[in-house]
Every structure is written in C-alpha cells, then in structure tokens.
Scaffold this motif. Structure first.
Motif, PDB file in Angstrom:
ATOM      1  N   MET A   6       0.861  -1.163   0.000  1.00 49.85           N
ATOM      2  CA  MET A   6       0.000   0.000   0.000  1.00 49.85           C
ATOM      3  C   MET A   6       0.908   1.228   0.000  1.00 49.85           C
ATOM      4  SD  MET A   6      -3.029   0.795   2.748  1.00 49.85           S
ATOM      5  CE  MET A   6      -2.118   0.025   4.051  1.00 49.85           C
ATOM      6  N   LYS A   7       0.953   1.934  -1.093  1.00 53.61           N
ATOM      7  CA  LYS A   7       1.910   3.012  -1.247  1.00 53.61           C
ATOM      8  C   LYS A   7       1.556   4.303  -0.517  1.00 53.61           C
ATOM      9  CE  LYS A   7       0.040   4.163  -5.774  1.00 53.61           C
ATOM     10  NZ  LYS A   7       0.351   4.247  -7.180  1.00 53.61           N
ATOM     11  N   ASN A   8       0.332   4.440   0.019  1.00 57.03           N
ATOM     12  CA  ASN A   8      -0.032   5.656   0.736  1.00 57.03           C
ATOM     13  C   ASN A   8       0.032   5.511   2.256  1.00 57.03           C
ATOM     14  OD1 ASN A   8      -2.216   3.938   0.706  1.00 57.03           O
ATOM     15  ND2 ASN A   8      -3.737   5.559   0.500  1.00 57.03           N
ATOM     16  N   PHE A   9       0.467   4.357   2.775  1.00 55.73           N
ATOM     17  CA  PHE A   9       0.610   4.141   4.217  1.00 55.73           C
ATOM     18  C   PHE A   9       1.818   4.916   4.722  1.00 55.73           C
ATOM     19  CE2 PHE A   9       2.434   1.861   7.839  1.00 55.73           C
ATOM     20  CZ  PHE A   9       1.334   1.793   8.680  1.00 55.73           C
ATOM     21  N   THR A  10       1.659   5.666   5.829  1.00 57.55           N
ATOM     22  CA  THR A  10       2.770   6.436   6.379  1.00 57.55           C
ATOM     23  C   THR A  10       3.149   6.040   7.799  1.00 57.55           C
ATOM     24  OG1 THR A  10       1.332   8.214   7.182  1.00 57.55           O
ATOM     25  CG2 THR A  10       2.241   8.448   4.955  1.00 57.55           C
ATOM     26  N   SER A  11       2.199   5.494   8.585  1.00 58.07           N
ATOM     27  CA  SER A  11       2.488   5.191   9.991  1.00 58.07           C
ATOM     28  C   SER A  11       1.333   4.404  10.593  1.00 58.07           C
ATOM     29  CB  SER A  11       2.664   6.502  10.768  1.00 58.07           C
ATOM     30  OG  SER A  11       2.694   6.282  12.153  1.00 58.07           O
ATOM     31  N   THR A  12       1.620   3.660  11.653  1.00 54.34           N
ATOM     32  CA  THR A  12       0.545   2.974  12.369  1.00 54.34           C
ATOM     33  C   THR A  12      -0.268   3.962  13.205  1.00 54.34           C
ATOM     34  OG1 THR A  12       1.982   2.486  14.242  1.00 54.34           O
ATOM     35  CG2 THR A  12       1.794   0.786  12.521  1.00 54.34           C
ATOM     36  N   GLY A  13       0.312   5.115  13.523  1.00 49.78           N
ATOM     37  CA  GLY A  13      -0.414   6.143  14.267  1.00 49.78           C
ATOM     38  C   GLY A  13      -0.451   5.925  15.762  1.00 49.78           C
ATOM     39  N   ASP A  14       0.211   4.885  16.266  1.00 49.13           N
ATOM     40  CA  ASP A  14       0.170   4.666  17.710  1.00 49.13           C
ATOM     41  C   ASP A  14       1.108   5.605  18.463  1.00 49.13           C
ATOM     42  OD1 ASP A  14       2.340   3.171  16.642  1.00 49.13           O
ATOM     43  OD2 ASP A  14       2.386   1.921  18.427  1.00 49.13           O
ATOM     44  N   ILE A  15       2.126   6.143  17.778  1.00 47.86           N
ATOM     45  CA  ILE A  15       2.960   7.208  18.330  1.00 47.86           C
ATOM     46  C   ILE A  15       3.045   8.283  17.256  1.00 47.86           C
ATOM     47  CG2 ILE A  15       5.255   7.900  19.124  1.00 47.86           C
ATOM     48  CD1 ILE A  15       5.610   5.111  20.279  1.00 47.86           C
TER      49      ILE A  15
END
Length: 124
Positions: free
Chosen positions: A1-10
C-alpha cells in the motif's frame, strides 16, 4: 500500500503546554500520553493507543470497569467528571477514593463521543 505512512500509535505533536513523560496531552481532537518531557510549543511524541496507569483526581472512586474517563482541563489529571472535560478513554480497574492513579484504556474522542456511546461500544 503506497499511501501508508504510519501505524499512528505514536505521533509527533506540538506540546500545548510544558509536559512531562506520562502526562495526558490533548491537541485538538487528539489524545495521547507524552513519551518524554517537552516545553510548551516544542515537539513531543505521544502514544495514542494502549492501557496506562494515569494520575487521577484522588478524591474520586472509579468503581466500574468501563466508566468513561476524561482529562480534567484545569488540572491535567484523569477524572470521571464529564462536564467541561475531554473524553480520553475508559476505566479498566477499580480505583479507590482516595487513590493517586487509575488504569485507563485510551480511546480517541472521535470514536467515542459520549459516556452513552462508551457504554454501547463496550457492551456494559
């Protein structure tokens, strides 16, 4: 998935005030726990998911698992008082009155907007 940047947990945010590691940090609609110390307006990482032992309003008894927990906007402590405060999650363990801390499962405010919805979501 080329638009994923982070899990967002931190995530990194601008500290809205001086914060210490473990403090509840509220930035707009985002809630997290500071992973380190930061001065006001400095960048700080916050953990947005998980279970935390948080400083609470000592004179409150948190007698129910699933009780909605808020960040007291005047003290920065966790509280069971909704009026004028920001929802941060739910209580996971009974905490006596008096006690200095309580166990809280963080929930981002955009997903749990009221105590009634918290109750509905956890099935209590």
């Amino acid at each position: 998935m080329k638009n994923f940047t982070s899990t967002g947990d931190i995530v990194e945010v601008t500290a809205p005030a001086n914060v210490s590691s473990g403090d509840i940090v509220a930035v707009g609609g985002l809630i997290g726990i500071a992973t380190g110390d930061a001065l006001s307006s400095a960048r700080v990482n916050i953990k947005t998911t998980g279970v935390f032992e948080l400083a609470k309003t000592s004179a409150q008894a948190w007698a129910t698992v699933g009780l909605a927990i808020y960040r007291d906007n005047s003290t920065g402590l966790a509280t069971s008082v909704a009026a004028g405060n920001k929802l941060i999650g739910v209580n996971l363990a009974v905490a006596a009155n008096p006690s200095a801390s309580g166990t809280v499962l963080l929930s981002q405010p955009f997903s749990l907007s009221s105590a009634a919805q918290v109750t509905a979501e956890i099935g209590a």
